[in-house]
Design an enzyme around this catalytic site. Structure first.
Site, short mmCIF file in Angstrom:
data_model
loop_
_atom_site.label_atom_id
_atom_site.label_comp_id
_atom_site.label_asym_id
_atom_site.label_seq_id
_atom_site.Cartn_x
_atom_site.Cartn_y
_atom_site.Cartn_z
N HIS A 44 -2.90 -1.20 -3.04
CA HIS A 44 -3.94 -0.31 -3.01
C HIS A 44 -3.67 1.01 -3.87
O HIS A 44 -2.85 1.82 -3.60
CB HIS A 44 -4.00 -0.12 -1.55
CG HIS A 44 -4.09 -1.07 -0.39
ND1 HIS A 44 -3.99 -0.84 0.93
CD2 HIS A 44 -4.68 -2.33 -0.75
CE1 HIS A 44 -4.34 -2.06 1.57
NE2 HIS A 44 -4.51 -3.03 0.71
N ASP A 48 -4.04 -5.14 6.17
CA ASP A 48 -4.57 -5.85 5.01
C ASP A 48 -3.45 -6.91 4.70
O ASP A 48 -2.18 -6.58 4.67
CB ASP A 48 -4.70 -5.21 3.72
CG ASP A 48 -5.40 -5.76 2.63
OD1 ASP A 48 -6.21 -6.81 2.97
OD2 ASP A 48 -5.56 -5.30 1.60
N MET A 87 -0.25 1.13 5.24
CA MET A 87 -1.23 1.30 6.32
C MET A 87 -2.17 0.24 6.49
O MET A 87 -2.52 -0.64 5.61
CB MET A 87 -1.81 2.67 5.97
CG MET A 87 -1.11 3.88 5.86
SD MET A 87 -2.27 5.27 5.82
CE MET A 87 -1.04 6.53 5.12
N SER A 89 0.84 -1.18 0.12
CA SER A 89 -0.25 -0.16 0.14
C SER A 89 1.01 1.14 0.24
O SER A 89 1.72 1.42 -0.99
CB SER A 89 -1.00 -0.06 1.18
OG SER A 89 -1.81 1.03 1.15
N THR A 90 0.87 2.17 1.01
CA THR A 90 1.71 3.40 1.26
C THR A 90 2.98 3.12 1.18
O THR A 90 3.57 2.35 1.87
CB THR A 90 1.18 4.19 2.27
OG1 THR A 90 -0.09 4.37 2.40
CG2 THR A 90 1.99 5.39 2.25
#
Length: 387
Positions: A231, A327, A324, A203-204
């Site tokens: 993401h 997940d 973050m 993600s991030t």
């Protein structure tokens, strides 16, 4: 008046004070909307509201924000030009790029990440959509809160899990990290079955980590399929797939519903859809669905991880990279229970140690490694190493 600075707040960020946010956008409607959202949050405050990148650069030291929400397209000095100037004045500044979902803006956002932006958030495409901008609001506040809080937690320094050198390649030097959790990280033995597919969730900070990683695992990609959930919204995943193809020198594209999964290719979950794998004859196929969000995300990592067990059973290696939330932890747990293996990125090289930290502290990882050690480890594991 083009600039509004909040002077009633203390200029020096404190560990307990609100996260100070500078909003930079040439649209007075969007500036006002974001400012109202921020002021309604008890742990946030508007440090300043600016119309152009030039205003932001000229006032960054006086306003001293923790986070800047930076529009891309502005008069005088646009966001991509203002970005390095802002970071030059405040090295640890968290910058979140805001742009509409156009191909051009997606490309610019990728460039911004390579120049030091922490993350991006897609804006509604017109002011007519602002009343229905719940997703924009939720994503923006979530990222401000999680990324901005790192500055507060970094006041208490904590060592990484292991001494590491800075990762090579296109990964930028990340802002300060959250202090490591006091909870110990228990590792488990890797699975005994040689992996037959590589799964990756991120993600991030993920785009830069992925580009570094795929450049190092060419021999693995040649032998097995690589399936990735990052993401990201639509359009952005299209651009990321093109970047992954260039970085790896192998075919990479967004997964297509029903297509056969083959070795030598990288499959990326399309923005806005979950990507799973299903049995098809003696092999596997991509299955896309537009179902509800999982872990507040779509695409989400857990559906990919969990579905792959039905196809490859214990022959799975899953990587949980920077991001973050949590997940990938539940899907990773299912992979380990089926006899597969999980590796998490370490805190020191993660932009946000949420997803990999959740996996690490769940006790499902065979290793927690800095980014520059994950690629070589993956190559060794697909060559038969089990430790």
């Amino acid at each position: 008046m083009s600039t509004v600075a909040a002077t009633s707040r203390t200029s020096a960020p404190t560990q307990s004070g609100p996260i100070r946010v500078m909003v930079v956008d040439d649209s007075v409607v969007i500036r006002g909307l974001i400012a109202r959202w921020i002021e309604a949050e008890p742990d946030m405050a508007v440090a300043a509201s600016m119309r152009t990148g030039r205003d932001a650069v000229n006032n960054i030291e006086r306003c001293d924000p923790d986070v800047v929400v930076l529009d891309i397209e502005m008069p005088d000095l646009d966001g991509i030009s203002a970005l390095p100037l802002l970071l030059a004045k405040k090295r640890d500044l968290v910058i979140i790029m805001a742009s509409t979902l156009t191909r051009r803006n997606a490309e610019i956002s990728f460039k911004a990440l390579s120049l030091g932006a922490s993350d991006y958030v897609p804006k509604p495409e017109s002011t007519r959509e602002l009343n229905a901008a719940d997703t924009f609001k939720r994503d923006l506040l979530f990222k401000i809160r999680n990324l901005g809080a790192r500055l507060r937690r970094s006041v208490v320094a904590a060592p990484p899990l292991a001494p590491v050198a800075p990762p090579p390649g296109p990964v930028r030097a990340a802002p300060p990290r959250p202090a490591a959790s006091d909870a110990p990280v228990a590792l488990r033995p890797f699975g005994m079955i040689a992996p037959r597919a590589l799964l990756i969730g991120s993600s991030t900070g993920g785009p830069q980590a992925l580009l570094t990683l795929v450049a190092e695992i060419g021999p693995v990609i040649d032998r097995v399929p690589v399936l990735i959930t990052q993401h990201m919204p639509p359009t952005f995943t299209t651009i990321l797939a093109e970047h992954l193809a260039r970085a790896s020198g192998r075919p990479a594209h967004e997964g297509v519903d029903g297509e056969i999964v083959e070795p030598g290719r990288i499959y990326l979950a399309p923005g806005g859809l979950h990507m799973r794998v299903v049995r098809k004859g003696a092999g596997a196929a991509i299955a896309l669905d537009d179902g509800p969000q999982v872990n507040f995300c779509k695409p989400a990592v857990d559906p990919l991880f969990s579905s792959a067990i039905d196809v490859w059973q214990a022959g799975l290696l899953a990587l949980v990279l920077t991001g973050m939330g949590a997940d990938g932890m539940r899907g990773g747990k299912a992979i380990v229970e089926a006899g597969g293996s999980v590796i998490a990125q370490d805190e020191a090289t993660s932009v946000v140690w949420g997803m990999p930290g959740a996996a690490a502290h769940a006790g499902i990882c065979g290793a927690v490694l800095p980014l520059n050690q994950i690629g070589p480890k993956v190559v060794r594991m697909f060559s038969g190493a089990r430790a």
